[in-house]
Design a protein around this motif. Structure first.
Motif, short mmCIF file in Angstrom:
data_model
loop_
_atom_site.label_atom_id
_atom_site.label_comp_id
_atom_site.label_asym_id
_atom_site.label_seq_id
_atom_site.Cartn_x
_atom_site.Cartn_y
_atom_site.Cartn_z
N HIS A 33 -8.61 -30.48 10.58
CA HIS A 33 -9.23 -31.63 9.94
C HIS A 33 -8.93 -31.58 8.45
N ARG A 34 -8.69 -32.75 7.86
CA ARG A 34 -8.58 -32.84 6.40
C ARG A 34 -9.98 -32.95 5.79
N TYR A 35 -10.84 -33.66 6.52
CA TYR A 35 -12.22 -33.81 6.04
C TYR A 35 -13.18 -33.96 7.21
N VAL A 36 -14.46 -33.70 6.91
CA VAL A 36 -15.53 -33.92 7.87
C VAL A 36 -16.66 -34.62 7.12
N ILE A 37 -17.16 -35.70 7.69
CA ILE A 37 -18.31 -36.40 7.11
C ILE A 37 -19.51 -36.16 8.03
N PHE A 38 -20.61 -35.74 7.41
CA PHE A 38 -21.83 -35.43 8.14
C PHE A 38 -22.91 -36.44 7.79
N LYS A 39 -23.79 -36.70 8.74
CA LYS A 39 -24.96 -37.54 8.46
C LYS A 39 -26.19 -36.88 9.06
N ILE A 40 -27.33 -37.27 8.55
CA ILE A 40 -28.59 -36.76 9.09
C ILE A 40 -29.04 -37.66 10.22
N ASP A 41 -29.24 -37.06 11.38
CA ASP A 41 -29.78 -37.77 12.54
C ASP A 41 -31.29 -37.53 12.50
N GLU A 42 -32.03 -38.53 12.08
CA GLU A 42 -33.48 -38.36 11.91
C GLU A 42 -34.20 -38.15 13.24
N ASN A 43 -33.65 -38.68 14.34
CA ASN A 43 -34.27 -38.46 15.65
C ASN A 43 -34.14 -37.02 16.11
N LYS A 44 -32.95 -36.46 15.91
CA LYS A 44 -32.72 -35.06 16.31
C LYS A 44 -33.17 -34.08 15.23
N GLY A 54 -7.88 -36.40 10.33
CA GLY A 54 -6.78 -35.49 10.66
C GLY A 54 -6.06 -34.98 9.43
N PRO A 55 -5.24 -33.93 9.61
CA PRO A 55 -4.54 -33.30 8.47
C PRO A 55 -3.65 -34.26 7.68
N ALA A 56 -3.16 -35.31 8.33
CA ALA A 56 -2.26 -36.25 7.65
C ALA A 56 -3.00 -37.32 6.85
N GLU A 57 -4.33 -37.39 6.99
CA GLU A 57 -5.07 -38.42 6.28
C GLU A 57 -5.16 -38.10 4.79
N TYR A 59 -6.68 -38.66 0.69
CA TYR A 59 -7.97 -38.67 0.01
C TYR A 59 -8.56 -40.08 -0.01
N ASP A 60 -7.69 -41.08 -0.13
CA ASP A 60 -8.15 -42.47 -0.11
C ASP A 60 -8.77 -42.82 1.25
N ASP A 61 -8.18 -42.30 2.33
CA ASP A 61 -8.75 -42.51 3.67
C ASP A 61 -10.15 -41.91 3.74
N PHE A 62 -10.28 -40.71 3.19
CA PHE A 62 -11.58 -40.02 3.17
C PHE A 62 -12.61 -40.82 2.38
N ALA A 63 -12.26 -41.22 1.17
CA ALA A 63 -13.19 -41.96 0.31
C ALA A 63 -13.60 -43.28 0.96
N ALA A 64 -12.66 -43.94 1.63
CA ALA A 64 -12.96 -45.22 2.30
C ALA A 64 -13.88 -45.03 3.50
N ALA A 65 -13.92 -43.83 4.06
CA ALA A 65 -14.75 -43.56 5.24
C ALA A 65 -16.23 -43.35 4.88
N LEU A 66 -16.53 -43.14 3.61
CA LEU A 66 -17.92 -42.96 3.18
C LEU A 66 -18.59 -44.33 3.06
N TYR A 76 -14.15 -31.63 2.14
CA TYR A 76 -12.77 -32.09 2.02
C TYR A 76 -11.90 -30.89 1.70
N ASP A 77 -10.84 -30.70 2.47
CA ASP A 77 -9.90 -29.60 2.26
C ASP A 77 -8.79 -30.09 1.34
N PHE A 78 -8.86 -29.66 0.08
CA PHE A 78 -7.96 -30.15 -0.96
C PHE A 78 -6.79 -29.20 -1.15
#
Length: 145
Positions: A33-44, A54-57, A59-66, A76-78
Motif C-alpha cells: 500500500h502507498r497509503y491507508v486511510i482510517f476512520k472511526i466506526d462509532e458503532n463498533k 496501491g504502490p503506484a498511486e 500523493y495527489d490520489d491520496f490527498a483527493a481520497a480524504l 502515507y509511505d513517502f
C-alpha cells in the motif's frame, strides 16, 4: 452526583481493529500500500480501514481520497532520494481534521489519536492538518530531510 460514561473514555479513545493494524503492517513491511486511510466506526467503537492506495498511486490520489468535511487518520509511505542519492522511505501519520468538520468528530478524533499512534508502531513523522496546504507534498519533503 456522578456520571457514568459508556464505551471508551475520553482518555483512552477508540480501540483499533486488528485489520487496521495488519493493513498498516502490510504498508510498512510488504510495501503493498502507498497509503491507508482510517476512520472511526462509532458503532463498533474502533478505528477501521476506510481505503487503501496501491504502490503506484500518487500523493495527489491520496490527498483527493480524504473527505473535505470529515476527520480521518491516515498513514502515507513517502519515498524520496537523499542529497547523497540514497533511496529512502518514511512513514507519515496524518491527523486530518478539516476546519468545517463537526465539533463532535474533531473531539472524537483528537481523543483517539494517541491510541492509534501507539498501535501503529513504525511511524516516523506526524502531521496535523486542518486544510490541504498543511499537508502539502512539500511539507512532507521538508520533514523527511
Amino acid at each position: 452526583m456522578s456520571f457514568r460514561f459508556r464505551g471508551p473514555n475520553a482518555s483512552s479513545g477508540m480501540g483499533v481493529a486488528d485489520h487496521s493494524k495488519n493493513t498498516f503492517l502490510e504498508l510498512k513491511r510488504k510495501k503493498i500500500h502507498r497509503y491507508v486511510i482510517f476512520k472511526i466506526d462509532e458503532n463498533k467503537k474502533e478505528v477501521v480501514v476506510e481505503k487503501t492506495g496501491g504502490p503506484a498511486e500518487s500523493y495527489d490520489d491520496f490527498a483527493a481520497a480524504l473527505p473535505e468535511d470529515d476527520c480521518r487518520y491516515a498513514v502515507y509511505d513517502f519515498d524520496f532520494v537523499t542529497s547523497e542519492n540514497c533511496r529512502k522511505s518514511k512513514i507519515f501519520f496524518i491527523a486530518w481534521s478539516p476546519a468545517i468538520s463537526r465539533i463532535r468528530a474533531k473531539m472524537l478524533y483528537a481523543t483517539s489519536k494517541d491510541r492509534i499512534k501507539r498501535e501503529l508502531d513504525g511511524i516516523h513523522y506526524e502531521i496535523q492538518a486542518t486544510d490541504p496546504t498543511e499537508m502539502d507534498l512539500e511539507v512532507l519533503r521538508d520533514r523527511a530531510r
